[in-house]
Enzyme design. Structure first.
Site, mmCIF file in Angstrom:
data_model
loop_
_atom_site.group_PDB
_atom_site.id
_atom_site.type_symbol
_atom_site.label_atom_id
_atom_site.label_comp_id
_atom_site.label_asym_id
_atom_site.label_seq_id
_atom_site.Cartn_x
_atom_site.Cartn_y
_atom_site.Cartn_z
ATOM 1 N N PHE A 1 3.375 -118.244 2.909
ATOM 2 C CA PHE A 1 4.621 -118.114 2.460
ATOM 3 C C PHE A 1 5.114 -119.337 1.651
ATOM 4 C CE2 PHE A 1 9.134 -119.469 3.161
ATOM 5 C CZ PHE A 1 9.836 -118.148 2.841
ATOM 6 N N THR B 1 22.330 -122.789 1.906
ATOM 7 C CA THR B 1 21.573 -121.873 2.732
ATOM 8 C C THR B 1 20.792 -121.005 1.903
ATOM 9 O OG1 THR B 1 21.776 -120.261 4.545
ATOM 10 C CG2 THR B 1 23.704 -120.222 3.045
ATOM 11 N N LYS C 1 8.802 -116.109 -1.143
ATOM 12 C CA LYS C 1 9.528 -115.603 -0.176
ATOM 13 C C LYS C 1 8.796 -114.492 0.844
ATOM 14 C CE LYS C 1 13.874 -116.195 -2.903
ATOM 15 N NZ LYS C 1 14.930 -115.632 -3.255
ATOM 16 N N ASP D 1 20.321 -117.816 3.293
ATOM 17 C CA ASP D 1 20.325 -116.492 3.806
ATOM 18 C C ASP D 1 20.737 -115.320 2.813
ATOM 19 O OD1 ASP D 1 19.825 -117.532 6.483
ATOM 20 O OD2 ASP D 1 21.754 -118.209 6.737
ATOM 21 N N ARG E 1 19.712 -113.601 10.709
ATOM 22 C CA ARG E 1 18.739 -113.749 9.581
ATOM 23 C C ARG E 1 17.723 -112.753 9.774
ATOM 24 N NH1 ARG E 1 18.094 -119.999 8.831
ATOM 25 N NH2 ARG E 1 15.903 -119.238 8.511
ATOM 26 N N SER F 1 8.784 -120.992 -0.744
ATOM 27 C CA SER F 1 10.122 -120.671 -1.287
ATOM 28 C C SER F 1 10.073 -119.835 -2.184
ATOM 29 C CB SER F 1 10.688 -121.957 -1.429
ATOM 30 O OG SER F 1 10.333 -122.648 -2.334
ATOM 31 N N ASP G 1 23.315 -129.030 4.343
ATOM 32 C CA ASP G 1 22.517 -127.868 4.563
ATOM 33 C C ASP G 1 22.992 -127.135 5.839
ATOM 34 O OD1 ASP G 1 20.136 -126.373 4.585
ATOM 35 O OD2 ASP G 1 18.973 -128.052 5.824
ATOM 36 N N LYS G 2 22.555 -126.107 6.166
ATOM 37 C CA LYS G 2 22.778 -125.048 7.109
ATOM 38 C C LYS G 2 22.033 -125.227 8.298
ATOM 39 C CE LYS G 2 22.043 -121.140 8.364
ATOM 40 N NZ LYS G 2 21.800 -119.798 8.661
ATOM 41 N N GLU H 1 9.202 -118.377 12.678
ATOM 42 C CA GLU H 1 7.823 -117.729 12.905
ATOM 43 C C GLU H 1 7.493 -117.934 14.561
ATOM 44 O OE1 GLU H 1 3.883 -117.501 10.131
ATOM 45 O OE2 GLU H 1 4.196 -119.546 11.020
#
Length: 388
Positions: A188, A325, A193, A327, A245, A190, A30-31, A147
């Site tokens: 929110f 990621t 988004k 991103d 980001r 995944s 994972d990043k 957040e």
């Protein structure tokens, strides 16, 4: 192996550890929080097509201190009194020009106010006062460090989220107390988004405040914003190319009748005993439309110490590293180069398929184009090598 901050050395517990490590060919990582520190730093933002925020390096301590003092002075001049909620020592957003624009009576000033209002109200953060002797020192607990960074920056600029109490959100904007009635929170996920809140302002207006990935928010803005859309996308791409980001922000003024109808459908979906998640998403998607675009944010997640050197050594050992990621593509590529996952000797192949068939077609096209000259891209029997 030695970790200086903790003064600890790596102590092998198995005599055949080196033999086992010698068999490793692939590493999947994972990043966020693995290659990076998972410490989010708000660096810049774009509001109505104008970029705010100066990038100050870690070694420019005097410059950072000078900018923080300038920010403190401009806040007091703008608000007409000391702003007690700002935590200057840890503030990372540094740009006094935001107060120059905030003092004007024009569209940009209103956009800045709306931008930081979204940051201060559209979230699920919980606030606390660690020391009762210092009631203006607020500590935020959030589901994600992103957040917390957004809400903390809004506080340091002059738009402080104070606390929430049942369906009330208490804030202090530019030294003045404000209360918002929280009517709905579209959280929110995944898949979504994005997240949104519906609030009733003190003047009675109903507002939908949204933040999320630019690809999602841009599809939901109202028409006749093409110039602002292109300017914002350009700024977000610039942020992403620096490895930051990004998020987009927007809002919408709701009609009372429309909200009443929507709330009835939303409550029905929330009480559904069937596929509640799908029903709630359908209702939420219906109202998260026709948004007024405000701008976007840029947050830095720094690499952990030693990551580039470690990845370079793994590459020399012939080990292939895959990093996951969420991103933007531009951000992922920039971070790939900064951590030595990518280098200028590699052939970069960008695969952007939105489904299984589209992704497979792009991979096969890349294999046909580079397979003869790049051994890592060749495959047999359906297996695959590493794509840079």
């Amino acid at each position: 192996m030695y970790y200086a901050p903790a003064e600890r050395r790596c102590v092998p517990k198995s005599w055949n550890l080196s033999d086992d490590l010698g068999q490793v060919e692939y590493i999947f990582s994972d990043k966020t929080g693995t290659l990076t520190q998972n410490v989010m730093i708000f660096r810049q933002c774009t509001i109505r097509g104008r970029v705010y925020g100066e990038i100050v390096g870690d070694d420019e301590l005097n410059r950072a201190a000078e900018l923080r003092r300038a920010m403190d002075t401009r806040i007091e001049q703008t608000f007409g009194a000391p702003y007690l909620f700002r935590q200057s020592a840890t503030a990372t957003f540094l740009d006094t020009s935001v107060y120059d624009d905030l003092q004007t009576d024009n569209t940009q000033a209103r956009a800045i106010f709306e931008f930081f209002t979204v940051l201060a109200v559209c979230h699920t953060v919980i606030s606390s006062v660690p020391d009762p002797a210092h009631p203006h020192v607020l500590e935020y607990k959030a589901q994600s460090p992103d957040e917390a960074a957004l809400v903390s920056t809004a506080r340091d600029v002059g738009f402080a989220f104070l606390r929430r109490d049942k369906d009330r959100v208490y804030c202090n904007f530019r030294g003045q107390d404000h209360v918002f009635q929280l009517l709905a929170t579209l959280e929110f996920t995944s898949a979504r988004k994005r997240m949104s809140v519906i609030v009733r302002c003190e003047d009675g207006r109903l507002m939908l405040l949204s933040k999320g990935a630019d690809s999602v928010i841009m599809d939901r803005i109202r028409a006749n914003q093409e110039r602002l859309r292109q300017a914002t996308l350009g700024d977000l791409e610039l942020f992403a190319n620096h490895g930051l980001r990004t998020l987009c922000l927007g809002y919408r003024i709701l009609d009372e009748a429309e909200y009443t109808t929507w709330k009835r459908d939303y409550d029905h979906a929330m009480a559904s005993l069937g596929d509640r998640e799908t029903e709630v998403e359908e209702v939420s998607d219906r109202i998260e439309r026709e948004l007024q675009l405000i701008g976007g944010t840029a947050i830095e997640d720094k690499l952990q110490d030693g990551v580039p050197a470690t990845i370079a050594q793994l590459a020399l050992a012939g080990i292939k590293l895959w990093v996951l990621t969420g991103d933007k593509t531009e951000t992922a590529i920039n971070i790939g180069y900064s951590c030595n996952l990518l280098n200028n000797d590699m052939q970069l192949v960008v695969v952007t398929g939105g489904d299984h068939e589209g992704t497979r077609a792009q991979l096969e096209r890349a294999l046909r184009e580079f397979g003869d000259t790049h051994a890592d891209l060749s495959f047999a029997g359906g297996g695959g090598g590493a794509l840079a």
